[in-house]
Scaffold this active site. Structure first.
Site, PDB file in Angstrom:
ATOM      1  CG  HIS A  78      -7.928   5.286   4.521  1.00  0.00           C
ATOM      2  ND1 HIS A  78      -6.581   5.587   4.463  1.00  0.00           N
ATOM      3  CD2 HIS A  78      -8.149   4.392   3.517  1.00  0.00           C
ATOM      4  CE1 HIS A  78      -6.018   4.920   3.469  1.00  0.00           C
ATOM      5  NE2 HIS A  78      -6.940   4.179   2.881  1.00  0.00           N
ATOM      6  CD  GLU A  96      -3.152   5.300   1.716  1.00  0.00           C
ATOM      7  OE1 GLU A  96      -4.058   5.725   0.988  1.00  0.00           O
ATOM      8  OE2 GLU A  96      -2.708   4.130   1.636  1.00  0.00           O
ATOM      9  CG  HIS A 132      -2.200   3.614  -2.964  1.00  0.00           C
ATOM     10  ND1 HIS A 132      -2.865   4.040  -1.830  1.00  0.00           N
ATOM     11  CD2 HIS A 132      -2.083   4.709  -3.759  1.00  0.00           C
ATOM     12  CE1 HIS A 132      -3.109   5.341  -1.924  1.00  0.00           C
ATOM     13  NE2 HIS A 132      -2.648   5.765  -3.088  1.00  0.00           N
ATOM     14  CG  ASP A 157      -2.198   0.780   1.024  1.00  0.00           C
ATOM     15  OD1 ASP A 157      -2.331   1.450  -0.021  1.00  0.00           O
ATOM     16  OD2 ASP A 157      -3.061   0.760   1.919  1.00  0.00           O
ATOM     17  CG  HIS A 185      -3.361   2.941   5.914  1.00  0.00           C
ATOM     18  ND1 HIS A 185      -4.666   2.823   6.359  1.00  0.00           N
ATOM     19  CD2 HIS A 185      -3.366   2.546   4.614  1.00  0.00           C
ATOM     20  CE1 HIS A 185      -5.420   2.390   5.360  1.00  0.00           C
ATOM     21  NE2 HIS A 185      -4.656   2.211   4.296  1.00  0.00           N
ATOM     22  CD  GLU A 240      -6.899  -0.170   3.658  1.00  0.00           C
ATOM     23  OE1 GLU A 240      -5.752  -0.292   3.159  1.00  0.00           O
ATOM     24  OE2 GLU A 240      -7.569   0.875   3.541  1.00  0.00           O
TER      25      GLU A 240
END
Length: 280
Positions: free
Chosen positions: A116, A10, A60, A8, A104, A135
């Site tokens: 998020h 972030e 991502h 990902d 994240h 996630e």
């Protein structure tokens, strides 16, 4: 030893600004380079630990962020949209280990950098079998469904805390320490990437210590949306039901359906949020 990397953005070294995550925005190209460098550190660590192959999945956004021209040539890359399993595309029971790079914290974690869950604005919270789910938990459960343990998680300090709470003695690397959602204390890339490489060597070197993260079936995915319009729209999908004005649920015995459904959710939610859908 086959190793799977879900990457990902972030939680990538050095990134704190949402614009650095989106094509055409300030800092995005440099963000892609940093993302690829973190992935390469993990790839190098995997091969140092004895991996026979490493599959990297760009997990991502558009999934067109990792720089294939800069990727370690010993690895292969899954890139581009239309992937049914999204953040877990390509993951199956043939792998001995799964590792998450650039992850994240879930939505609502105060010191989680760019926190998020799946969508930045449209989703308030996600639940898996009634429990809050980020996630990390979602993709770890998918890996567990295939019998694959998660060995390493890299990202900000908050996601490391989340991963250890969930997975126990998993190897974690904090490349940044959150101050607020959009600010953090950062490690220099050379330092952070060496720590990622070392964590991969350690984790894969004690692979027998890890067991897959298994959630008991049936699997119920609950999503608390920030909009009644999005909730009403996704409830039109066969099998999805409304359980509140902004809350939907979907239950299945096949975890791959959970991952696929999130892709549909993102398409519908994104269109409605920007005013281009039927509820705009």
């Amino acid at each position: 030893m086959k190793v799977y990397l879900s990457v990902d953005m972030e939680g990538v070294t050095g990134l704190t600004d949402p614009e650095e995550m989106h094509a055409g925005k300030r800092g995005y190209e440099r963000g892609c380079e940093l993302m690829t460098a973190d992935a390469n550190a993990a790839v190098d660590g995997a091969f140092t630990a004895g991996a026979s192959s490493v599959l990297v999945n760009d997990a991502h956004g558009s999934t067109k962020n990792l720089r294939i021209d800069l990727l370690d040539p010993r690895a292969s890359l899954i890139r581009g949209p239309g992937k049914a399993q999204r953040m877990a595309q390509g993951l199956d029971g043939s792998f001995q280990a799964a590792c998450f790079v650039g992850y994240h914290a879930r939505a609502g974690v105060p010191h989680g950098v760019l926190n998020h869950t799946w969508m930045g604005k449209e989703i308030q919270n996600v639940y898996l079998n009634g429990d809050l789910c980020g996630e990390t938990r979602l993709v770890a459960a998918c890996a567990g469904f295939h019998g694959v343990p998660v060995v390493v998680v890299t990202g900000d300090e908050a996601v490391g805390e989340e991963a250890r709470e969930l997975l126990g003695d998993v190897e974690t690397v904090a490349v940044k320490k959150g101050i607020d959602k959009f600010s953090a204390e950062l490690l220099p890339p050379s330092v952070a990437q060496e720590r990622i490489r070392e964590a991969m060597v350690r984790g894969l070197g004690r692979l027998s210590d890890f067991t897959p993260y298994e959630v008991a079936a049936p699997y119920t995915l609950g999503v608390e949306w920030n909009s009644t319009a999005i909730a009403a729209a996704v409830a039109l999908i066969p099998g999805v039901k409304s359980v509140g004005a902004r809350h939907t649920e979907f239950t299945t015995d096949d975890f791959t359906q959970i991952m696929a459904l999130f892709g549909i959710f993102a398409t519908i939610g994104g269109q409605i949020a920007c005013g281009s859908g039927p509820y705009g």
